[in-house]
Motif scaffolding. Structure first.
Motif: not given
Length: 854
Positions: A262-263, A268-275
């Motif tokens: 989950i983490l 991964v979602d945070m990386a996409h969002s940050l990108s």
């Protein structure tokens, strides 16, 4: 505006981080590689220690069980044997019983004592016959005394020495002459628990060893699991977060389920969002930089005066090369006379907007407006400065002031500036003892010049006349062009008395009129002009500058009407009538807006040729709270001229229809109200309203009233303006059943061409014809008698399928003459004056059963 360096997103991130840092306490962390194995080992040691403690308790519990169960059972068995032997009284079996106890491995000593403590039998034969205290110093005398008191078995477990003392009461043999033995002996046994303890200790050591091995294997297994499923995923997550922090995609790729998965998915979602956010931020910064550079305002960001960043507009404003402002002192570009105040504002952190003078790189002065804001960014105090070049604005304001206060054609002060001068003069007159005057002068026949010589020539004449008049203006006088060919002259310091001041003012104005009448040479043309002048003295009853100017213009118009070139003074009687009309108009508007209860309707009967009530005409009345009953002629004209006739007419229409519906719903009125027609006057303004047809339709629908019961009275002026539109609107109303009457026929612009096209049901003959119907056949001036005209109107109306209604019938002779001429309907004081609703109902009920001839 904000310079490009201080992008709003950056400021938001900084402020959010600062807010988070101040509101959340720091979370302490540990190294899992070190502390996780230590924690697992510590848990194993703790579990082992707990096991040893439990085994210790179990060991003690086994000893106690042995004491309370095994020893107790054995003692009872021995007691029964001993007491059996003693009852035989031979004593031969005591040693055998006691010796049997000595064979037990756990029994150290066993002895039977008499009541005095002498050994009767024991596992040691040498003790027999001796006192127990002599042979065993460790005999528990305290337990013996306790036994004598309790007369029941007593045990003493000594865990430290691993021994158990057991004492049991024994009933001794009967003596001669005893029925029941009163003597009590004691059976004493000493158990050695060392073998049992040794066996328990060996069992405990064996179990501890097994547990230690299991614990060790468990710890090793847990460490391996932690390394593979905790430490390694955390290391991968650490590398992934480091990659995300450096702007790269997440590197961890985990499978399976659980918190680390989950983490990982969250990272991964945070990386996409940050990108996406980083891309959006870069695009936003690019757009912001583009907007900043495209701004017309010069934007600076400086710290203690040192420029950190500036946009392209700032470089253009100060005439410097691109990028050369960074690192320079912003105060170097401020004019010397403004530098001290600007530095103090910057030091105090003052925010606001003010005007200063800037100096560009070439030393050229720039009038500017500065807006400054101060903020904390990353612990640094930065000031954001927006500078607007206001040179064009100042020039435009000067031009606006010129256009606002001066006439562009003649250069003279205009009406606005004149009124300001009059207001100032009113204040000066209040403070001093002198008088002033205001004159209005209008050129005669100036329109002829524009029409014959052209507008350009007219403008040239006005400029030339303004120059001539301005040359005659002296100290204490002000000349202005009010509008068109009208000028105004303000005269000050005329004298203390009214007679003196008015005479001086008249002389000045007459001199100006004489100046105007002199030949004027303009563009090869010689013109002879005259003017009319009106004069109002200051102070007078009026204290409003526009009102004073209107009074002067009123007197000026009177002067022009008189046809001479003399000065006319304003008379307040002229204004009083206008003020009264204005007051009346305001009262009527207030009544229509807030209190229509002051308005009421009166109804005048309309009778047919048989003397029967055919209809009524609704006539509005105004019951003013101060003026009393105001006649229609006093306020209808003002309503027409002010536009109030539209809401007034709508109120009359709705109220008249509602009254008719009320009459028809009363069963007492069935004889006359069912077929009654309600005539309502409609003004030209009201009829031309775009929603008039809809308003009539809504009124009929709301009241559930038949359109056949409503008759709208129109004047000839309604149809004369736009015949086609009028006919179209009348046909729409005819579809609702509404009838039409042409009011005051013959007094206005009467045309047969439109009369035959209009859907008119009734022609109303004006009362001016009816009142002279008995006149002689011809007058001294050759006029025709009215009866001939009435007969012609009636005949024409009948040919056009119209009914004829005669207004103002006041005598029997008039009614008879009209009826003889063929008139269909009659209305006037001969039958009844206009009546209120209740009065009309009473009148109709009284006359409903008979024909009315009078």
């Amino acid at each position: 505006m904000i310079p490009r360096v201080a992008h709003p997103a950056n400021l938001l991130d900084n402020s959010s981080a600062a807010s988070s840092a101040t509101t959340s306490a720091p979370i302490h962390t540990i190294r899992l590689r070190l502390w996780l194995p230590l924690l697992v080992v510590a848990i194993g040691v703790l579990a082992f220690t707990l096991l040893l403690g439990l085994e210790r308790l179990n060991y003690q519990r086994e000893l106690e069980i042995f004491t309370k169960r095994t020893a107790y059972d054995e003692l009872l068995h021995t007691k029964r044997h001993l007491e059996t032997v003693l009852r035989r009284d031979d004593g031969t079996g005591l040693d055998a019983v006691i010796s049997q106890l000595g064979l037990e491995p756990a029994v150290t000593y066993a002895a039977l004592l008499d009541e005095k403590g002498y050994v009767l039998a024991a596992t040691r034969f040498a003790w027999r016959g001796q006192h127990i205290g002599q042979v065993r110093a460790d005999f528990p005398h305290a337990l013996a005394r306790q036994l004598q008191q309790q007369r029941t078995e007593v045990f003493d477990l000594n865990l430290d020495q691993r021994k158990v003392h057991a004492l049991l009461p024994i009933t001794m043999a009967l003596r001669p002459n005893e029925i029941r033995s009163q003597r009590q002996g004691t059976l004493w046994l000493q158990y050695d628990l060392s073998p049992l303890a040794q066996q328990s200790w060996q069992d405990m050591l064996y179990q501890a060893g097994v547990f230690a091995m299991v614990s060790l294997l468990t710890v090793v297994l847990l460490l391996l699991l932690a390394r593979h499923h905790i430490l390694r995923p955390m290391a991968a997550l650490q590398r992934s977060m480091a990659a995300i922090g450096s702007g790269q995609p997440a590197t961890a790729r985990m499978s399976g389920q659980g918190e680390f998965k989950i983490l990982d998915d969250t990272l991964v979602d945070m990386a996409h969002s940050l990108s996406h956010s980083r891309t959006a931020l870069q695009e936003s910064e690019a757009r912001f930089r583009q907007l900043s550079d495209a701004s017309f305002e010069a934007l600076f960001l400086h710290e203690n005066g040192i420029i950190i960043d500036a946009n392209a507009a700032a470089e253009r404003l100060l005439d410097v090369a691109p990028g050369s402002l960074v690192g320079r002192n912003i105060f170097d570009f401020v004019a010397n006379h403004d530098q001290e105040s600007i530095r103090k504002r910057a030091q105090r952190g003052t925010e606001g907007t003010w005007s200063i003078d800037m100096i560009d790189s070439q030393g050229k002065a720039i009038a500017a407006e500065v807006s400054a804001r101060q903020s904390k960014v990353g612990g640094r105090t930065l000031r954001t400065v927006a500078i607007r070049d206001i040179r064009q604005r100042l020039q435009a304001e000067a031009e606006i002031r010129q256009l606002t206060n001066f006439d562009p054609l003649t250069g003279l002060p205009n009406r606005r500036m004149l009124l300001e001068c009059v207001a100032s003069e009113l204040a000066a007159v209040d403070l001093g003892q002198h008088r002033s005057a205001l004159a209005a002068l209008n050129l005669d026949g100036f329109k002829t010049i524009n029409d014959s010589l052209g507008m350009a020539m007219g403008d040239a004449v006005l400029r030339a006349m303004a120059r001539r008049m301005q040359q005659r203006v002296r100290h204490g006088q002000a000349l202005a062009r009010v509008n068109g060919d009208t000028f105004a002259l303000l005269l000050s310091d005329l004298g203390n008395t009214l007679e003196e001041a008015s005479a001086a003012a008249a002389n000045v104005v007459e001199s100006m009129l004489a100046c105007i009448s002199e030949p004027l040479h303009v563009e090869g043309q010689t013109l002879h002009l005259t003017a009319g002048a009106g004069l109002v003295m200051i102070p007078n009853d009026s204290r409003d500058p526009p009102e004073l100017l209107r009074e002067a213009e009123t007197a000026m118009h009177l002067a022009k009407q008189s046809g001479n070139s003399r000065v006319h003074f304003f008379a307040h009687a002229l204004q009083e009538a206008a003020s009264a009309r204005l007051t009346l108009r305001n009262d009527l508007k207030k009544t229509l807006d807030t209190d229509t209860s002051q308005l009421l309707l009166h109804f005048q009967p309309q009778m047919n040729a048989q003397g029967q009530l055919q209809g009524v005409e609704a006539l509005v009345r105004w019951q003013h709270p101060q003026r009393g009953m105001v006649p229609p002629g006093a306020f209808i004209g003002e309503a027409e001229s002010s536009g109030l006739i539209v809401p007034l007419g709508n109120w009359v229409l709705h109220q008249a229809a509602a009254t008719l519906r009320q009459w028809q719903q009363d069963p007492r009125n069935a004889a006359w109200a069912e077929s009654l027609s309600m005539a309502v006057n409609v003004s030209p303004h009201q009829f031309r309203e775009p929603n008039f047809v809809q308003h009539v339709c809504d009124t009929l629908d709301t009241l559930n009233l038949k359109g056949l019961s409503l008759e709208l009275e129109l004047t000839e002026s309604v149809v004369a303006d736009d015949l086609d539109a009028t006919i179209e609107k009348m046909h729409e109303l005819r579809k609702l059943g509404v009838h039409f009457a042409l009011d005051d026929f013959g007094t206005g612009y009467s045309s047969l061409s439109y009369l035959k096209r209009l859907p008119i049901d009734t022609l109303k003959i004006d009362r001016s014809f009816v009142m002279d119907i008995d006149a002689q056949e011809s007058s001294a001036h050759g006029g025709k008698r009215p009866a001939v005209l009435i007969e012609a109107i009636i005949a024409m109306a009948h040919q056009l399928d119209m009914q004829v209604l005669a207004e103002g019938v006041e005598t029997e002779a008039q009614r008879a003459h009209l009826q003889q001429a063929g008139c269909d309907i009659f209305q006037g004081y001969y039958f009844s004056r206009p009546l209120a609703s209740e009065q009309l109902q009473a009148w109709a009920l009284e006359h409903s059963g008979s024909n009315i001839k009078k």
